[in-house]
Design an enzyme around this catalytic site. Structure first.
Site, PDB file in Angstrom:
ATOM      1  N   LYS A 166       3.054   7.051   5.805  1.00  0.00           N
ATOM      2  CA  LYS A 166       2.759   6.845   4.383  1.00  0.00           C
ATOM      3  C   LYS A 166       1.607   7.754   3.939  1.00  0.00           C
ATOM      4  CE  LYS A 166       4.550   2.150   4.441  1.00  0.00           C
ATOM      5  NZ  LYS A 166       4.290   0.703   4.537  1.00  0.00           N
ATOM      6  N   GLN A 172      -0.795  -3.361   4.743  1.00  0.00           N
ATOM      7  CA  GLN A 172       0.296  -3.252   5.710  1.00  0.00           C
ATOM      8  C   GLN A 172       0.499  -4.577   6.453  1.00  0.00           C
ATOM      9  OE1 GLN A 172       2.324  -0.433   6.216  1.00  0.00           O
ATOM     10  NE2 GLN A 172       3.512  -1.828   7.493  1.00  0.00           N
ATOM     11  N   ASP A 219       3.788  -2.482  -3.672  1.00  0.00           N
ATOM     12  CA  ASP A 219       4.822  -3.080  -2.820  1.00  0.00           C
ATOM     13  C   ASP A 219       5.669  -4.083  -3.604  1.00  0.00           C
ATOM     14  OD1 ASP A 219       5.057  -2.112  -0.244  1.00  0.00           O
ATOM     15  OD2 ASP A 219       3.405  -3.315   0.555  1.00  0.00           O
TER      16      ASP A 219
END
Ligand code: NAD
Length: 313
Positions: free
Chosen positions: A57, A101, A127
């Site tokens: 990422k 994460q 997200d």
């Protein structure tokens, strides 16, 4: 030897297409506002899979011209410390997107993930896991749709696979993949069935699918008897296999994947058995299928979040 008939849907190629459309948008934002859109990524602990996802990422974000601010907490960090970090990123004018994460260390407690997602400013929630964004998704007006399911829709659209009027079966009902996947397919006029670990006679339900999405987390779980001939099969699973006998039984002695395993001591396989390639009409590989799209949509969402924040002044 397996004769594969399914068309392979190349996630790397489609992700590159999406990234090519994000990069000029990032450059335009940067010249208009005198700063690049910035993504804050929080990584707690040293989970090896998370390290790889985060590294990918960071690299993809930087290549697209985003600023990526990786903030690490040790595995011994507390939930309070993590929430404090999220609040700092919420308050920072220079951060447009925030990603924490998952999974979080088990020691943070069972409700930790939910509490962290609840704490992220919905305007920066790239997200799409904050309840406000989940609600918007359910109502068909998501501004920041969850990256993996949104990537699957991009994959289908950009591969010319129709969604409307099909029967889509999603195996898995997690908040991160299965549920939002079902919502996005429904909004595109598919008839959607969601299956899970308590679904009776799963293969016969799955066999009704024109589009079958596997998001289970079990290596090679979806065998050819789950698949209607010609169906599109989307393999979301990422499973690390460390058992030599399992790798040989999946791919056959002499296969390239077996050689890869012998070199590295493990390989990543999806939720879909390799023999499904003989039945499916189209199939996403693992690796190189859904994974790269998840990252491409993350970049797209970060730019969208930056533009929306800038428009609000
Ligand atoms: P999860 O563990 O939260 O959910 C798994 C789901 O599978 C559950 O809803 C469960 O009901 C269902 N399930 C489990 N066993 C089953 C069984 N025997 N029969 C039917 N259903 C069963 O997992 P998740 O976060 O949704 O992730 C699923 C998989 O996707 C994992 O392998 C994960 O690593 C992978 N993943 C990939 C990406 C990507 O970018 N490609 C992103 C997120 C997750």
């Amino acid at each position: 030897m397996n004769v594969s008939s399914a068309r392979l849907l190349d996630g790397n190629r489609i992700a590159a297409e999406i990234r090519q459309s994000v990069t000029p948008g990032v450059a335009a934002f940067t010249s208009r506002h005198g700063r690049a859109p910035q993504l804050g990524i929080v990584l707690v602990g040293e989970d090896p899979a998370s390290e790889i996802y985060v590294r990918n990422k960071v690299r993809a974000g930087s290549e697209s011209g985003l600023l990526v601010d990786l903030q690490r907490l040790p595995a011994t960090g507390t939930l309070d410390e993590l929430l404090q970090l999220v609040r700092q990123l919420n308050a920072s004018d220079g951060h447009d997107g925030i990603l924490v994460q998952a999974p979080l260390p088990a020691a943070m407690g069972r409700s930790a993930t939910q509490r962290v997602f609840d704490a992220i400013d919905p305007a920066k929630d790239v997200d799409g896991f904050h309840p406000t964004n989940v609600g918007r998704l359910v109502q068909g007006r998501a501004h920041l749709p969850p990256c993996t399911p949104s990537g699957v829709i991009e994959m289908l659209d950009r591969s010319g696979i129709a969604i409307a009027r099909t029967h889509a079966v999603v195996i898995g009902r997690s908040d991160i993949v299965g549920k939002p996947m079902a919502m996005l397919l429904l909004q595109r006029d598919a008839t959607v069935t969601v299956c899970h670990s308590k679904t009776p006679d799963l293969p016969s339900v799955a066999r009704q699918a024109d589009i079958l999405v596997a998001a289970i987390g079990r290596a090679a779980f979806v065998t050819p008897d789950f698949v209607k001939p010609g169906a599109t099969v989307i393999d979301v699973g990422i499973n690390r296999v460390t058992d030599a006998a399992q790798v040989t039984s999946l791919f056959g002695a002499g296969a390239q994947r077996v050689a890869d395993f012998q070199k590295r001591g493990s390989i990543v396989v999806g939720d879909v058995h390799p023999a499904v390639a003989e039945v499916a009409g189209a199939l996403t590989p693992v690796p190189g299928g859904v994974g790269p799209l998840t990252i491409a949509v993350l970049l797209k969402n970060t730019l969208a979040a930056a533009e929306a924040r800038a428009a609000e002044g």
